[in-house]
Design a protein around this motif. Structure first.
Motif, PDB file in Angstrom:
ATOM      1  N   THR A 172     -11.635  -8.543  11.096  1.00 28.68           N
ATOM      2  CA  THR A 172     -11.391  -7.147  11.496  1.00 28.68           C
ATOM      3  C   THR A 172     -11.098  -7.084  12.989  1.00 28.68           C
ATOM      4  OG1 THR A 172     -13.763  -6.789  11.825  1.00 28.68           O
ATOM      5  CG2 THR A 172     -12.847  -6.226   9.670  1.00 28.68           C
ATOM      6  N   ALA A 173     -10.335  -6.059  13.391  1.00 28.13           N
ATOM      7  CA  ALA A 173      -9.953  -5.860  14.788  1.00 28.13           C
ATOM      8  C   ALA A 173     -10.480  -4.515  15.275  1.00 28.13           C
ATOM      9  CB  ALA A 173      -8.435  -5.919  14.937  1.00 28.13           C
ATOM     10  N   ARG A 174     -11.032  -4.536  16.485  1.00 26.37           N
ATOM     11  CA  ARG A 174     -11.549  -3.297  17.091  1.00 26.37           C
ATOM     12  C   ARG A 174     -10.935  -3.142  18.487  1.00 26.37           C
ATOM     13  NH1 ARG A 174     -16.334  -4.582  17.024  1.00 26.37           N
ATOM     14  NH2 ARG A 174     -16.949  -4.800  19.209  1.00 26.37           N
ATOM     15  N   PRO A 175      -9.946  -2.246  18.647  1.00 25.22           N
ATOM     16  CA  PRO A 175      -9.327  -2.048  19.962  1.00 25.22           C
ATOM     17  C   PRO A 175     -10.316  -1.452  20.950  1.00 25.22           C
ATOM     18  CG  PRO A 175      -7.936  -1.198  18.203  1.00 25.22           C
ATOM     19  CD  PRO A 175      -9.277  -1.467  17.601  1.00 25.22           C
ATOM     20  N   LYS A 176     -10.192  -1.853  22.216  1.00 26.33           N
ATOM     21  CA  LYS A 176     -11.055  -1.336  23.270  1.00 26.33           C
ATOM     22  C   LYS A 176     -10.201  -0.963  24.466  1.00 26.33           C
ATOM     23  CE  LYS A 176     -15.049  -3.015  24.132  1.00 26.33           C
ATOM     24  NZ  LYS A 176     -16.130  -3.917  24.585  1.00 26.33           N
ATOM     25  N   GLY A 177     -10.749  -0.080  25.310  1.00 22.26           N
ATOM     26  CA  GLY A 177     -10.023   0.349  26.503  1.00 22.26           C
ATOM     27  C   GLY A 177      -8.807   1.153  26.140  1.00 22.26           C
ATOM     28  N   SER A 178      -7.691   0.802  26.762  1.00 22.16           N
ATOM     29  CA  SER A 178      -6.455   1.538  26.526  1.00 22.16           C
ATOM     30  C   SER A 178      -5.646   0.986  25.351  1.00 22.16           C
ATOM     31  CB  SER A 178      -5.590   1.507  27.794  1.00 22.16           C
ATOM     32  OG  SER A 178      -5.294   0.159  28.158  1.00 22.16           O
ATOM     33  N   ALA A 179      -6.216   0.106  24.573  1.00 25.07           N
ATOM     34  CA  ALA A 179      -5.496  -0.414  23.404  1.00 25.07           C
ATOM     35  C   ALA A 179      -5.278   0.700  22.385  1.00 25.07           C
ATOM     36  CB  ALA A 179      -6.279  -1.559  22.768  1.00 25.07           C
ATOM     37  N   GLU A 180      -4.150   0.643  21.714  1.00 23.84           N
ATOM     38  CA  GLU A 180      -3.789   1.678  20.759  1.00 23.84           C
ATOM     39  C   GLU A 180      -4.242   1.261  19.355  1.00 23.84           C
ATOM     40  OE1 GLU A 180       0.311   2.666  21.038  1.00 23.84           O
ATOM     41  OE2 GLU A 180       0.298   2.830  23.229  1.00 23.84           O
ATOM     42  N   SER A 181      -5.250   1.933  18.847  1.00 19.02           N
ATOM     43  CA  SER A 181      -5.843   1.548  17.566  1.00 19.02           C
ATOM     44  C   SER A 181      -4.849   1.662  16.419  1.00 19.02           C
ATOM     45  CB  SER A 181      -7.075   2.413  17.280  1.00 19.02           C
ATOM     46  OG  SER A 181      -6.720   3.786  17.253  1.00 19.02           O
ATOM     47  N   THR A 182      -3.909   2.593  16.509  1.00 19.16           N
ATOM     48  CA  THR A 182      -2.954   2.782  15.417  1.00 19.16           C
ATOM     49  C   THR A 182      -1.866   1.710  15.412  1.00 19.16           C
ATOM     50  OG1 THR A 182      -1.640   4.289  16.789  1.00 19.16           O
ATOM     51  CG2 THR A 182      -3.354   5.264  15.381  1.00 19.16           C
ATOM     52  N   ARG A 183      -1.823   0.899  16.463  1.00 19.47           N
ATOM     53  CA  ARG A 183      -0.768  -0.116  16.565  1.00 19.47           C
ATOM     54  C   ARG A 183      -1.340  -1.541  16.559  1.00 19.47           C
ATOM     55  NH1 ARG A 183       3.070   0.968  21.423  1.00 19.47           N
ATOM     56  NH2 ARG A 183       4.261  -0.644  20.295  1.00 19.47           N
ATOM     57  N   VAL A 184      -2.562  -1.679  16.059  1.00 16.50           N
ATOM     58  CA  VAL A 184      -3.190  -3.000  15.930  1.00 16.50           C
ATOM     59  C   VAL A 184      -3.517  -3.218  14.455  1.00 16.50           C
ATOM     60  CG1 VAL A 184      -5.162  -4.443  16.538  1.00 16.50           C
ATOM     61  CG2 VAL A 184      -4.125  -2.949  18.264  1.00 16.50           C
ATOM     62  N   SER A 185      -3.072  -4.320  13.898  1.00 15.91           N
ATOM     63  CA  SER A 185      -3.289  -4.594  12.469  1.00 15.91           C
ATOM     64  C   SER A 185      -3.598  -6.072  12.270  1.00 15.91           C
ATOM     65  CB  SER A 185      -2.063  -4.192  11.645  1.00 15.91           C
ATOM     66  OG  SER A 185      -0.914  -4.918  12.083  1.00 15.91           O
ATOM     67  N   VAL A 186      -4.246  -6.378  11.111  1.00 15.37           N
ATOM     68  CA  VAL A 186      -4.595  -7.749  10.728  1.00 15.37           C
ATOM     69  C   VAL A 186      -3.937  -8.035   9.378  1.00 15.37           C
ATOM     70  CG1 VAL A 186      -6.459  -9.368  10.188  1.00 15.37           C
ATOM     71  CG2 VAL A 186      -6.799  -7.601  11.937  1.00 15.37           C
ATOM     72  N   VAL A 187      -3.172  -9.138   9.296  1.00 19.13           N
ATOM     73  CA  VAL A 187      -2.481  -9.506   8.055  1.00 19.13           C
ATOM     74  C   VAL A 187      -2.713 -10.990   7.796  1.00 19.13           C
ATOM     75  CG1 VAL A 187      -0.715  -7.721   8.332  1.00 19.13           C
ATOM     76  CG2 VAL A 187      -0.315 -10.021   9.250  1.00 19.13           C
TER      77      VAL A 187
END
Length: 315
Positions: A172-187
């Protein structure tokens, strides 16, 4: 004449009586001959079964003579039959011993040897419990010229028994800071995708058998979004024009505010650095085994492998 005529008559009567007796005897013997012929035919049809029984009796008699120490072998025919019976007996015993050796040896030899432990070990190894998997660790490498980052999770069999990792688990991925959660994915990693540095998915095992102290690995790669630089979100900063000097402002002073008081330019608020925290949970469920952080990651895709066996136990 007186003597010859009575003699001829007597001989004729005897001849007639003899012929009649022959006819009577022939008529009486005919059913006996028919019965004898029928019995002989039945005996011929039953001969194979009788021959088999005779052979069995001969074989038994031969074995009896073989074990009898007092037998001198005077009868030539019986001695020859006994030798043949003895040979047949030895062949039969040899044939009976062959299946016994095959039944105890998977390779077909009577002595047997060490077999490959792979299939047997896999069948005898239960699935790893969550408390058997520990000492999780994660590492992240440096970014390459395209901003791609490769890393790995490691989880150890901390128990004293062999167990099997049968599933991929979760990443699983958890964005932090200014990372864009809607543009982070795991495949999942597939052949021909952007993570060319990961192992070929065709070589991944369906299950991993862990000896005590041995670890399995899950490898991953961070590929930033196209056009966003190493982080995936980088954008060129707009050019800021130089401020014009005010006529009422004294030389060397800041921009005049209302009431003639100079005011300094306010700095732009700073945003926290972008990063993505990755976590791995084994296939048997929570808690998670390990966390690791990908720095300077704002938008992109994480490609992951399934569990991979390591070659040496973890010390």
């Amino acid at each position: 004449m007186r003597h010859a005529v009575p003699v001829r008559r007597t001989r004729r009567r005897q001849a007639v009586v003899g012929a009649a007796a022959v006819v009577i005897l022939g008529a009486t013997a005919l059913p006996v001959l028919i019965h004898a012929a029928t019995t002989a035919g039945n005996a011929t049809e039953d001969r194979p079964a009788n021959a088999s029984s005779s052979r069995q009796r001969t074989h038994d008699a031969a074995e009896g003579r073989h074990h009898d120490a007092s037998g001198d072998g005077t009868d030539g025919e019986e001695t020859t039959t006994g030798q043949d019976g003895q040979k047949d007996g030895e062949k039969t015993k040899g044939d009976e011993r062959k299946p016994s050796g095959d039944a105890h040896s998977p390779s077909g030899s009577a002595t047997g040897g060490t077999t490959t432990p792979g299939p047997t070990l896999a069948a005898a190894s239960p699935t790893c419990d969550r408390d058997q998997l520990g000492q999780g660790s994660g590492s992240v490498g440096a970014a390459d010229d395209h901003g791609r980052v490769y890393g790995v999770f490691r989880v150890v069999n901390v128990s004293r028994t062999v167990c099997t990792v049968g599933g991929p688990g979760e990443v699983t991925a958890r964005p932090k800071g200014s990372a864009e959660s809607t543009r982070v994915s795991v495949v999942d990693h597939t052949a021909g995708d952007a993570a060319a540095g990961l192992p070929d998915p065709a070589t991944e095992p369906s299950q991993v058998i862990l000896q005590p102290g041995q670890a399995y690995e899950v490898k991953f790669a961070w590929v930033p979004a196209a056009g966003g630089g190493p982080s995936g979100c980088a954008k060129p900063a707009p050019a800021t024009p130089a401020p014009l000097a005010s006529p009422s402002a004294a030389p060397g002073s800041g921009t005049a505010a209302a009431g003639g008081k100079p005011q300094a330019n306010a700095p732009a608020p700073s945003s926290p650095p972008a990063s993505v925290v990755l976590s791995h949970t084994p296939d048997v469920g929570e808690p998670k085994a390990v966390d690791t952080t990908i720095p300077n990651a704002c938008a992109g895709t994480i490609y992951r492998t399934g569990p991979l066996a390591t070659t040496t136990p973890t010390s």
